[in-house]
Design an enzyme around this catalytic site. Sequence first.
Site, PDB file in Angstrom:
ATOM      1  N   ASN A 112     -16.819  -3.445  21.738  1.00  0.00           N
ATOM      2  CA  ASN A 112     -15.468  -3.721  21.266  1.00  0.00           C
ATOM      3  C   ASN A 112     -15.405  -3.521  19.754  1.00  0.00           C
ATOM      4  O   ASN A 112     -16.403  -3.700  19.057  1.00  0.00           O
ATOM      5  CB  ASN A 112     -15.097  -5.166  21.610  1.00  0.00           C
ATOM      6  N   HIS A 114     -13.370  -5.070  16.526  1.00  0.00           N
ATOM      7  CA  HIS A 114     -12.553  -6.231  16.181  1.00  0.00           C
ATOM      8  C   HIS A 114     -12.143  -6.101  14.718  1.00  0.00           C
ATOM      9  O   HIS A 114     -12.993  -5.828  13.859  1.00  0.00           O
ATOM     10  CB  HIS A 114     -13.329  -7.522  16.419  1.00  0.00           C
ATOM     11  N   SER A 141     -15.439  -4.989  12.735  1.00  0.00           N
ATOM     12  CA  SER A 141     -16.777  -5.183  13.309  1.00  0.00           C
ATOM     13  C   SER A 141     -16.845  -4.518  14.679  1.00  0.00           C
ATOM     14  O   SER A 141     -15.917  -4.684  15.485  1.00  0.00           O
ATOM     15  CB  SER A 141     -17.075  -6.680  13.499  1.00  0.00           C
ATOM     16  N   ASP A 150     -15.333 -12.334  21.132  1.00  0.00           N
ATOM     17  CA  ASP A 150     -15.643 -11.786  19.800  1.00  0.00           C
ATOM     18  C   ASP A 150     -16.906 -12.395  19.217  1.00  0.00           C
ATOM     19  O   ASP A 150     -17.040 -12.510  17.996  1.00  0.00           O
ATOM     20  CB  ASP A 150     -14.456 -12.010  18.855  1.00  0.00           C
TER      21      ASP A 150
HETATM   22  N1  LIG Z   1     -14.867 -11.931  27.323  1.00  0.00           N
HETATM   23  C1  LIG Z   1     -14.444 -11.142  26.305  1.00  0.00           C
HETATM   24  N2  LIG Z   1     -13.295 -10.459  26.448  1.00  0.00           N
HETATM   25  C2  LIG Z   1     -12.860  -9.669  25.425  1.00  0.00           C
HETATM   26  C3  LIG Z   1     -13.562  -9.594  24.213  1.00  0.00           C
HETATM   27  C4  LIG Z   1     -14.781 -10.332  24.103  1.00  0.00           C
HETATM   28  O1  LIG Z   1     -15.482 -10.276  23.053  1.00  0.00           O
HETATM   29  N3  LIG Z   1     -15.194 -11.083  25.170  1.00  0.00           N
HETATM   30  N4  LIG Z   1     -13.051  -8.859  23.138  1.00  0.00           N
HETATM   31  C5  LIG Z   1     -11.598  -8.667  23.238  1.00  0.00           C
HETATM   32  C6  LIG Z   1     -10.910  -7.891  22.167  1.00  0.00           C
HETATM   33  N5  LIG Z   1     -10.168  -8.840  21.322  1.00  0.00           N
HETATM   34  C7  LIG Z   1     -10.502  -8.850  19.994  1.00  0.00           C
HETATM   35  O2  LIG Z   1     -11.267  -8.009  19.490  1.00  0.00           O
HETATM   36  C8  LIG Z   1      -9.163  -9.712  21.829  1.00  0.00           C
HETATM   37  C9  LIG Z   1      -8.259  -9.236  22.764  1.00  0.00           C
HETATM   38  C10 LIG Z   1      -7.278 -10.103  23.285  1.00  0.00           C
HETATM   39  C11 LIG Z   1      -7.205 -11.427  22.866  1.00  0.00           C
HETATM   40  C12 LIG Z   1      -6.178 -12.338  23.461  1.00  0.00           C
HETATM   41  O3  LIG Z   1      -5.985 -13.468  23.003  1.00  0.00           O
HETATM   42  N6  LIG Z   1      -5.514 -11.866  24.525  1.00  0.00           N
HETATM   43  C13 LIG Z   1      -4.515 -12.675  25.253  1.00  0.00           C
HETATM   44  C14 LIG Z   1      -3.258 -11.846  25.447  1.00  0.00           C
HETATM   45  C15 LIG Z   1      -2.778 -11.356  24.088  1.00  0.00           C
HETATM   46  C16 LIG Z   1      -1.685 -10.286  24.264  1.00  0.00           C
HETATM   47  O4  LIG Z   1      -1.356  -9.934  25.415  1.00  0.00           O
HETATM   48  O5  LIG Z   1      -1.191  -9.836  23.207  1.00  0.00           O
HETATM   49  C17 LIG Z   1      -5.069 -13.059  26.628  1.00  0.00           C
HETATM   50  O6  LIG Z   1      -5.887 -12.270  27.185  1.00  0.00           O
HETATM   51  O7  LIG Z   1      -4.602 -14.098  27.125  1.00  0.00           O
HETATM   52  C18 LIG Z   1      -8.102 -11.898  21.912  1.00  0.00           C
HETATM   53  C19 LIG Z   1      -9.076 -11.047  21.387  1.00  0.00           C
HETATM   54  C20 LIG Z   1     -11.270  -8.040  24.573  1.00  0.00           C
HETATM   55  N7  LIG Z   1     -11.710  -8.967  25.591  1.00  0.00           N
HETATM   56  N1  LIG Z   2      -8.611  -8.284  19.123  1.00  0.00           N
HETATM   57  C1  LIG Z   2      -8.587  -6.898  19.450  1.00  0.00           C
HETATM   58  C2  LIG Z   2      -7.853  -6.138  18.364  1.00  0.00           C
HETATM   59  O1  LIG Z   2      -6.976  -6.660  17.703  1.00  0.00           O
HETATM   60  N2  LIG Z   2      -8.255  -4.865  18.220  1.00  0.00           N
HETATM   61  C3  LIG Z   2      -7.608  -4.028  17.242  1.00  0.00           C
HETATM   62  O2  LIG Z   2      -6.511  -3.361  17.846  1.00  0.00           O
HETATM   63  C4  LIG Z   2      -6.275  -2.160  17.103  1.00  0.00           C
HETATM   64  C5  LIG Z   2      -6.088  -1.037  18.095  1.00  0.00           C
HETATM   65  O3  LIG Z   2      -5.614   0.089  17.399  1.00  0.00           O
HETATM   66  P1  LIG Z   2      -5.574   1.490  18.185  1.00  0.00           P
HETATM   67  O4  LIG Z   2      -4.872   1.240  19.491  1.00  0.00           O
HETATM   68  O5  LIG Z   2      -4.804   2.377  17.251  1.00  0.00           O
HETATM   69  O6  LIG Z   2      -6.994   1.934  18.363  1.00  0.00           O
HETATM   70  C6  LIG Z   2      -7.512  -1.919  16.212  1.00  0.00           C
HETATM   71  O7  LIG Z   2      -7.220  -2.209  14.865  1.00  0.00           O
HETATM   72  C7  LIG Z   2      -8.523  -2.921  16.756  1.00  0.00           C
HETATM   73  O8  LIG Z   2      -9.408  -3.414  15.755  1.00  0.00           O
END
Ligand SMILES: Nc1nc2c(c(=O)[nH]1)N[C@@H](CN(C=O)c1ccc(C(=O)N[C@@H](CCC(=O)O)C(=O)O)cc1)CN2
Ligand SMILES: NCC(=O)N[C@@H]1O[C@H](COP(=O)([O-])[O-])[C@@H](O)[C@H]1O
Length: 217
Positions: A112, A114, A141, A150
């Site tokens: 992923n 982040h 990251s 994360d």
């Molecule tokens: N088990 C894991 N799942 C995911 C990870 C992880 O490290 N472990 N990384 C995320 C990516 N991410 C940040 O980088 C991230 C994505 C989504 C959310 C979140 O709160 N999602 C909500 C819905 C939000 C929305 O629809 O806008 C949810 O799922 O309820 C936080 C962090 C990907 N998955």
């Molecule tokens: N927590 C997950 C998160 O926020 N991820 C972020 O979503 C964007 C996707 O951009 P993209 O669709 O243009 O690649 C990126 O900036 C990534 O770091």
Amino acid sequence: MDSEQKNCRILVLISGSGSNLQAIIDSCDDHLHGEVVGVISNKPDAYGLIRAHNHEIDTSCVIARKGEERNEYDARLKVAIDRYQPDLIVLAGFMRILTPELVNAYLGKMVNIHPSLLPKYPGLDTHQRAIDAGDNEHGASVHFVIPELDAGPIALQAKVPVYREDTAEDLAQRVHQQEHAIYPMVVKWICQKRLIMKNGQCYLDGESLGEQGHAPD
Ligand SMILES: Nc1nc2c(c(=O)[nH]1)N[C@@H](CN(C=O)c1ccc(C(=O)N[C@@H](CCC(=O)O)C(=O)O)cc1)CN2
Ligand SMILES: NCC(=O)N[C@@H]1O[C@H](COP(=O)([O-])[O-])[C@@H](O)[C@H]1O
């Protein structure tokens, strides 16, 4: 790559614009280390699906159903993932938290990106949080995915400055530029089997990476 080594089958999961997807597609142009074999989105209107179509890459949508439990959604997502038989699953702005069952099925094969210098600011709205905290640096990251959000071992980070007049959008654009450099680099290392996750740590060319991952030259 010698002839008997097969190309790494890369599957990318998105929810939005797909600029990181585009950077990874472009980095695979030489077909030396890997090939994007599919793109899965949880949003049917994700512009990243257009990017995939422009490169004749197969796409699927797995859209959450009203009242659907998280594990029910992830069971459907797993069927879609396994159809591509990926060697590597790349979350590129995929905005769903995945269940432990699904994450553990692909442990060491899922990464992923982040938009923060983890472990600072896991979760959402990272740019505004950094601005509100008065941070003078921020960044992105790339980490392996584990069940804890994360919190997986970090492979590589990139830093950007935060300026006093920055809006969250200004900062996001600056971070995006760095994301498009580091994510393809990490994907290539994994496809070349130079980077692995073992015992909860990242190893690059056999060397354990520290808490913040590989220190860029
Ligand atoms: N088990 C894991 N799942 C995911 C990870 C992880 O490290 N472990 N990384 C995320 C990516 N991410 C940040 O980088 C991230 C994505 C989504 C959310 C979140 O709160 N999602 C909500 C819905 C939000 C929305 O629809 O806008 C949810 O799922 O309820 C936080 C962090 C990907 N998955
Ligand atoms: N927590 C997950 C998160 O926020 N991820 C972020 O979503 C964007 C996707 O951009 P993209 O669709 O243009 O690649 C990126 O900036 C990534 O770091």
